[in-house]
Design a protein around this motif. Structure first.
Motif, PDB file in Angstrom:
ATOM      1  N   ALA A  68     -12.262  -0.606   2.792  1.00 26.04           N
ATOM      2  CA  ALA A  68     -12.577  -2.032   2.870  1.00 26.04           C
ATOM      3  C   ALA A  68     -12.646  -2.724   1.507  1.00 26.04           C
ATOM      4  CB  ALA A  68     -13.868  -2.249   3.658  1.00 26.04           C
ATOM      5  N   PRO A  69     -13.450  -2.228   0.539  1.00 21.62           N
ATOM      6  CA  PRO A  69     -13.506  -2.930  -0.745  1.00 21.62           C
ATOM      7  C   PRO A  69     -12.174  -2.919  -1.484  1.00 21.62           C
ATOM      8  CG  PRO A  69     -15.263  -1.273  -0.612  1.00 21.62           C
ATOM      9  CD  PRO A  69     -14.401  -1.116   0.595  1.00 21.62           C
ATOM     10  N   ASN A  70     -11.427  -1.838  -1.367  1.00 22.70           N
ATOM     11  CA  ASN A  70     -10.151  -1.750  -2.067  1.00 22.70           C
ATOM     12  C   ASN A  70      -9.169  -2.778  -1.521  1.00 22.70           C
ATOM     13  OD1 ASN A  70      -7.295  -0.538  -2.513  1.00 22.70           O
ATOM     14  ND2 ASN A  70      -8.631   0.468  -4.010  1.00 22.70           N
ATOM     15  N   ILE A  71      -9.047  -2.859  -0.216  1.00 19.32           N
ATOM     16  CA  ILE A  71      -8.108  -3.820   0.384  1.00 19.32           C
ATOM     17  C   ILE A  71      -8.563  -5.247   0.123  1.00 19.32           C
ATOM     18  CG2 ILE A  71      -7.169  -4.668   2.570  1.00 19.32           C
ATOM     19  CD1 ILE A  71      -7.099  -1.719   3.503  1.00 19.32           C
ATOM     20  N   ARG A  72      -9.861  -5.490   0.183  1.00 22.04           N
ATOM     21  CA  ARG A  72     -10.366  -6.844  -0.070  1.00 22.04           C
ATOM     22  C   ARG A  72     -10.018  -7.288  -1.491  1.00 22.04           C
ATOM     23  NH1 ARG A  72     -16.114  -9.183   1.639  1.00 22.04           N
ATOM     24  NH2 ARG A  72     -14.929  -9.403   3.537  1.00 22.04           N
ATOM     25  N   MET A  73     -10.305  -6.448  -2.467  1.00 22.05           N
ATOM     26  CA  MET A  73      -9.997  -6.816  -3.853  1.00 22.05           C
ATOM     27  C   MET A  73      -8.496  -6.933  -4.063  1.00 22.05           C
ATOM     28  SD  MET A  73     -12.593  -4.835  -6.338  1.00 22.05           S
ATOM     29  CE  MET A  73     -14.086  -5.663  -6.797  1.00 22.05           C
ATOM     30  N   GLY A  74      -7.725  -5.993  -3.546  1.00 21.39           N
ATOM     31  CA  GLY A  74      -6.276  -6.049  -3.714  1.00 21.39           C
ATOM     32  C   GLY A  74      -5.666  -7.320  -3.152  1.00 21.39           C
ATOM     33  N   CYS A  75      -6.102  -7.721  -1.962  1.00 26.96           N
ATOM     34  CA  CYS A  75      -5.565  -8.953  -1.351  1.00 26.96           C
ATOM     35  C   CYS A  75      -5.956 -10.185  -2.153  1.00 26.96           C
ATOM     36  CB  CYS A  75      -6.035  -9.082   0.096  1.00 26.96           C
ATOM     37  SG  CYS A  75      -5.190  -7.955   1.229  1.00 26.96           S
ATOM     38  N   VAL A  85      -6.956   2.635  -8.850  1.00 25.22           N
ATOM     39  CA  VAL A  85      -7.563   3.512  -7.855  1.00 25.22           C
ATOM     40  C   VAL A  85      -7.353   2.996  -6.434  1.00 25.22           C
ATOM     41  CG1 VAL A  85      -9.786   4.476  -7.071  1.00 25.22           C
ATOM     42  CG2 VAL A  85      -9.362   4.163  -9.512  1.00 25.22           C
ATOM     43  N   GLY A  86      -7.194   3.928  -5.509  1.00 25.27           N
ATOM     44  CA  GLY A  86      -7.253   3.628  -4.085  1.00 25.27           C
ATOM     45  C   GLY A  86      -5.972   3.124  -3.471  1.00 25.27           C
ATOM     46  N   LEU A  87      -6.096   2.674  -2.235  1.00 26.15           N
ATOM     47  CA  LEU A  87      -4.941   2.246  -1.451  1.00 26.15           C
ATOM     48  C   LEU A  87      -4.091   1.204  -2.168  1.00 26.15           C
ATOM     49  CD1 LEU A  87      -6.541   1.972   2.108  1.00 26.15           C
ATOM     50  CD2 LEU A  87      -4.984   3.744   1.282  1.00 26.15           C
ATOM     51  N   MET A  88      -4.734   0.158  -2.696  1.00 27.77           N
ATOM     52  CA  MET A  88      -3.994  -0.924  -3.337  1.00 27.77           C
ATOM     53  C   MET A  88      -3.997  -0.816  -4.855  1.00 27.77           C
ATOM     54  SD  MET A  88      -4.494  -4.235  -0.879  1.00 27.77           S
ATOM     55  CE  MET A  88      -3.085  -5.068  -1.619  1.00 27.77           C
ATOM     56  N   GLN A  89      -4.456   0.328  -5.358  1.00 30.59           N
ATOM     57  CA  GLN A  89      -4.418   0.613  -6.791  1.00 30.59           C
ATOM     58  C   GLN A  89      -5.062  -0.497  -7.622  1.00 30.59           C
ATOM     59  OE1 GLN A  89      -2.704   3.842  -8.262  1.00 30.59           O
ATOM     60  NE2 GLN A  89      -3.997   3.946  -6.472  1.00 30.59           N
ATOM     61  N   VAL A  90      -6.340  -0.729  -7.361  1.00 26.57           N
ATOM     62  CA  VAL A  90      -7.128  -1.722  -8.088  1.00 26.57           C
ATOM     63  C   VAL A  90      -7.686  -1.061  -9.346  1.00 26.57           C
ATOM     64  CG1 VAL A  90      -9.153  -3.233  -7.973  1.00 26.57           C
ATOM     65  CG2 VAL A  90      -7.669  -2.957  -5.960  1.00 26.57           C
ATOM     66  N   ILE A 149       0.839  -1.203   0.000  1.00 25.87           N
ATOM     67  CA  ILE A 149       0.000   0.000   0.000  1.00 25.87           C
ATOM     68  C   ILE A 149       0.875   1.253   0.000  1.00 25.87           C
ATOM     69  CG2 ILE A 149      -1.671   1.345   1.326  1.00 25.87           C
ATOM     70  CD1 ILE A 149      -2.914  -1.346   2.208  1.00 25.87           C
ATOM     71  N   GLU A 150       1.958   1.222   0.776  1.00 26.88           N
ATOM     72  CA  GLU A 150       2.834   2.395   0.772  1.00 26.88           C
ATOM     73  C   GLU A 150       3.410   2.640  -0.614  1.00 26.88           C
ATOM     74  OE1 GLU A 150       6.744   4.418   2.823  1.00 26.88           O
ATOM     75  OE2 GLU A 150       6.243   2.369   3.383  1.00 26.88           O
ATOM     76  N   VAL A 151       3.858   1.593  -1.268  1.00 30.26           N
ATOM     77  CA  VAL A 151       4.437   1.737  -2.607  1.00 30.26           C
ATOM     78  C   VAL A 151       3.362   2.137  -3.620  1.00 30.26           C
ATOM     79  CG1 VAL A 151       5.539   0.471  -4.508  1.00 30.26           C
ATOM     80  CG2 VAL A 151       6.377   0.182  -2.157  1.00 30.26           C
ATOM     81  N   GLU A 152       2.206   1.521  -3.523  1.00 29.37           N
ATOM     82  CA  GLU A 152       1.146   1.772  -4.503  1.00 29.37           C
ATOM     83  C   GLU A 152       0.549   3.174  -4.384  1.00 29.37           C
ATOM     84  OE1 GLU A 152      -0.006   0.116  -7.057  1.00 29.37           O
ATOM     85  OE2 GLU A 152       0.919  -1.834  -6.797  1.00 29.37           O
ATOM     86  N   SER A 153       0.238   3.613  -3.138  1.00 30.31           N
ATOM     87  CA  SER A 153      -0.546   4.841  -2.996  1.00 30.31           C
ATOM     88  C   SER A 153      -0.086   5.775  -1.878  1.00 30.31           C
ATOM     89  CB  SER A 153      -2.008   4.478  -2.721  1.00 30.31           C
ATOM     90  OG  SER A 153      -2.120   3.862  -1.442  1.00 30.31           O
ATOM     91  N   ARG A 154       0.926   5.386  -1.143  1.00 29.53           N
ATOM     92  CA  ARG A 154       1.346   6.149   0.053  1.00 29.53           C
ATOM     93  C   ARG A 154       0.161   6.365   0.995  1.00 29.53           C
ATOM     94  NH1 ARG A 154       6.050   7.335   1.752  1.00 29.53           N
ATOM     95  NH2 ARG A 154       5.434   9.344   2.582  1.00 29.53           N
ATOM     96  N   PHE A 155      -0.718   5.351   1.062  1.00 30.56           N
ATOM     97  CA  PHE A 155      -1.873   5.334   1.961  1.00 30.56           C
ATOM     98  C   PHE A 155      -2.899   6.420   1.641  1.00 30.56           C
ATOM     99  CE2 PHE A 155       1.357   2.926   4.098  1.00 30.56           C
ATOM    100  CZ  PHE A 155       0.646   1.827   4.560  1.00 30.56           C
ATOM    101  N   ASP A 156      -2.966   6.805   0.379  1.00 26.74           N
ATOM    102  CA  ASP A 156      -3.962   7.779  -0.058  1.00 26.74           C
ATOM    103  C   ASP A 156      -5.109   7.031  -0.729  1.00 26.74           C
ATOM    104  OD1 ASP A 156      -5.512   9.769  -1.162  1.00 26.74           O
ATOM    105  OD2 ASP A 156      -3.919  10.602  -2.414  1.00 26.74           O
ATOM    106  N   PRO A 157      -6.285   6.963  -0.081  1.00 26.74           N
ATOM    107  CA  PRO A 157      -7.402   6.227  -0.685  1.00 26.74           C
ATOM    108  C   PRO A 157      -7.923   6.862  -1.962  1.00 26.74           C
ATOM    109  CG  PRO A 157      -8.112   7.331   1.332  1.00 26.74           C
ATOM    110  CD  PRO A 157      -6.624   7.526   1.219  1.00 26.74           C
ATOM    111  N   TRP A 158      -7.547   8.104  -2.235  1.00 27.47           N
ATOM    112  CA  TRP A 158      -7.995   8.821  -3.435  1.00 27.47           C
ATOM    113  C   TRP A 158      -6.959   8.761  -4.563  1.00 27.47           C
ATOM    114  CZ3 TRP A 158     -12.945  10.142  -3.448  1.00 27.47           C
ATOM    115  CH2 TRP A 158     -13.579  10.274  -2.219  1.00 27.47           C
ATOM    116  N   ALA A 159      -5.883   8.038  -4.357  1.00 34.73           N
ATOM    117  CA  ALA A 159      -4.818   7.967  -5.369  1.00 34.73           C
ATOM    118  C   ALA A 159      -5.339   7.324  -6.661  1.00 34.73           C
ATOM    119  CB  ALA A 159      -3.633   7.174  -4.833  1.00 34.73           C
TER     120      ALA A 159
END
Length: 194
Positions: free
Chosen positions: A143-150, A120-125, A103-113
């Motif tokens: 929640a949906p972003n992390i779920r899909m990313g994982c 899009v989002g934390l895990m860049q889905v 998440i840090e590498v993908e978005s620097r913890f910005d859910p709007w990235a």
């Protein structure tokens, strides 16, 4: 004006982070089996975290995350979902601290990235996933972003016989290059290892 400057800086930071792997093609992740897997997990909302272990997790990780996420509530929300989603599948548990490094590498913890490729989002889905799955596009929600990313990462780990660098490269759409996997592993070792 200040909000625009902050958003512009966040976009630039996300573009730089995502651009490190070159011309990554995350939009090529349209595997039919992955679509079926994501559809099966979308409706589940239970969490299998052991309460004692999760308390230790919060105490160890919340101070580290404080440097990147300004509010306590936002930090706890991210930590809760990362921990739960990483542990969700007992047949292939992910290291939650590695997910934080991603998440840090993908978005620097910005859910709007939003990346240059449109992730899009934390895990860049990629936004085609919610459309293909017939769910509302809520990729800016934690929640949906992390779920899909994982789940996407788990799918690629299985496809690559648990070869982390190859799975991470596929996640990023940069197969054949080691820049992204090396960056994630470096951040994991230096900042997030639990």
């Amino acid at each position: 004006m200040r909000r625009r400057a902050t958003m512009a800086w966040a976009f630039l930071a996300a573009a730089c982070c995502c651009g490190l792997a070159g011309a990554a093609r995350a939009d090529q992740q349209r595997d039919p089996e992955l679509k079926a897997l994501l559809q099966s997990i979308i409706s589940r909302s239970d969490c299998f975290a052991d309460k004692y272990e999760s308390e230790v997790w919060y105490k160890a990780m919340e101070p580290r995350l404080a440097k990147l996420v300004p509010t306590h509530e936002a930090r706890i929300e991210i930590l809760d979902h990362v921990y739960c989603e990483a542990k969700r599948d007992p047949t292939l548990k992910l290291p939650p601290d590695l997910i934080l490094a991603m998440i840090e590498v993908e978005s620097r913890f910005d859910p709007w990235a939003v990346s240059p490729a449109g992730a899009v989002g934390l895990m860049q889905v990629m936004p085609f996933w919610p459309r293909q799955l017939g769910v509302q596009n809520q990729l800016v929600r934690v929640a949906p972003n992390i779920r899909m990313g994982c789940e996407i990462l788990r799918y690629y780990l299985r496809a690559e016989n648990r070869d982390w660098p190859r799975a991470l490269a596929r996640y990023n759409g940069s197969i054949g290059r080691n820049t992204y996997p090396a960056l994630v592993m470096q951040r994991w070792q230096r900042a997030w290892r639990f």
